[in-house]
Scaffold this motif. Structure first.
Motif, short mmCIF file in Angstrom:
data_model
loop_
_atom_site.label_atom_id
_atom_site.label_comp_id
_atom_site.label_asym_id
_atom_site.label_seq_id
_atom_site.Cartn_x
_atom_site.Cartn_y
_atom_site.Cartn_z
N LEU A 23 0.81 -1.22 0.00
CA LEU A 23 0.00 0.00 0.00
C LEU A 23 0.84 1.27 0.00
CD1 LEU A 23 -2.83 -1.19 2.39
CD2 LEU A 23 -2.89 -0.99 -0.10
N TYR A 24 1.68 1.37 -1.02
CA TYR A 24 2.44 2.57 -1.32
C TYR A 24 2.27 2.83 -2.82
CZ TYR A 24 4.80 2.22 3.18
OH TYR A 24 5.07 2.15 4.51
N ALA A 25 2.31 4.09 -3.20
CA ALA A 25 2.22 4.45 -4.62
C ALA A 25 3.32 5.45 -4.93
CB ALA A 25 0.85 5.05 -4.91
N ASP A 26 4.02 5.21 -6.03
CA ASP A 26 5.06 6.13 -6.46
C ASP A 26 4.48 7.40 -7.05
OD1 ASP A 26 7.28 4.69 -5.65
OD2 ASP A 26 7.43 3.60 -7.53
N PHE A 27 3.25 7.31 -7.57
CA PHE A 27 2.61 8.45 -8.20
C PHE A 27 1.28 8.70 -7.52
CE2 PHE A 27 5.23 6.27 -11.32
CZ PHE A 27 6.11 7.28 -11.66
N GLU A 28 0.89 9.93 -7.47
CA GLU A 28 -0.39 10.30 -6.86
C GLU A 28 -1.54 9.57 -7.56
OE1 GLU A 28 -3.12 14.28 -6.14
OE2 GLU A 28 -1.19 14.47 -7.12
N ILE A 29 -2.45 9.05 -6.77
CA ILE A 29 -3.66 8.43 -7.31
C ILE A 29 -4.66 9.56 -7.49
CG2 ILE A 29 -5.51 6.78 -6.92
CD1 ILE A 29 -3.52 5.17 -5.20
N THR A 30 -4.94 9.91 -8.74
CA THR A 30 -5.76 11.08 -9.01
C THR A 30 -7.25 10.79 -9.13
OG1 THR A 30 -5.32 10.86 -11.37
CG2 THR A 30 -3.87 12.33 -10.13
N ASP A 31 -7.61 9.53 -9.37
CA ASP A 31 -9.02 9.18 -9.46
C ASP A 31 -9.59 9.08 -8.04
OD1 ASP A 31 -8.95 9.02 -12.23
OD2 ASP A 31 -8.38 6.91 -12.19
N PRO A 32 -10.72 9.75 -7.78
CA PRO A 32 -11.26 9.80 -6.42
C PRO A 32 -11.60 8.44 -5.81
CG PRO A 32 -12.35 11.43 -7.81
CD PRO A 32 -11.49 10.60 -8.70
N GLU A 33 -12.25 7.57 -6.55
CA GLU A 33 -12.65 6.28 -5.98
C GLU A 33 -11.45 5.40 -5.63
OE1 GLU A 33 -15.20 3.13 -4.62
OE2 GLU A 33 -15.25 5.30 -4.65
N PRO A 34 -10.48 5.22 -6.53
CA PRO A 34 -9.29 4.46 -6.14
C PRO A 34 -8.55 5.10 -4.96
CG PRO A 34 -9.44 4.53 -8.51
CD PRO A 34 -10.48 5.48 -7.98
#
Length: 135
Positions: A23-34
């Motif tokens: 549960l780490y992301a290198d890039f911002e998750i821009t979609d609201p639901e995800p």
């Protein structure tokens, strides 16, 4: 990708693969639901780690978080997040049969070709339009 991963998640649950997600992301998750689902999973992982380890120190609670792909909720997490995190993998009989590693567009699959073809077909029927294979 989400449509395809929903089909893959159902398959992995059906064959009994053990699936984990980091549960780490290198890039911002821009979609609201995800993003909401990502935050929800992180919160749950943090709470579980605290209750399971009251008073004991343990490794990173956000790494190797189990996903139950026999449930609709688990498949939703998988389909929305597997390709957006730094890693997600499924193991069956001590062999990795699915993996994403820091890539939103590529998944590695170690299952028979006819199964991959059936998953691609199912995803296309559900509306996926940009699937392709890399040899």
């Amino acid at each position: 990708m989400e449509i395809f991963l929903a089909a893959v998640g159902e398959y992995l649950g059906r064959v009994g693969a053990e699936t984990t997600i980091d549960l780490y992301a290198d890039f911002e998750i821009t979609d609201p639901e995800p993003q909401r689902l990502f935050d929800e999973m992180r919160q749950d992982a943090s709470v579980q780690a605290k209750s399971a380890n009251a008073g004991r120190r343990r490794g990173d609670p956000y790494m190797g978080v189990p996903l139950d792909l026999t449930s609709d909720k688990g498949i939703t997490y998988f389909s929305r997040l597997a390709h957006r995190t730094i890693g997600c993998e499924s193991v069956l009989k001590n062999r990795v049969i699915f993996s994403t590693v820091e890539n939103e567009r590529i998944v590695l699959m170690g299952i028979p070709d006819q199964e991959v073809e059936a998953l691609e077909s199912k995803a296309r029927e559900a509306g996926a339009t940009t699937l392709s294979r890399v040899a």
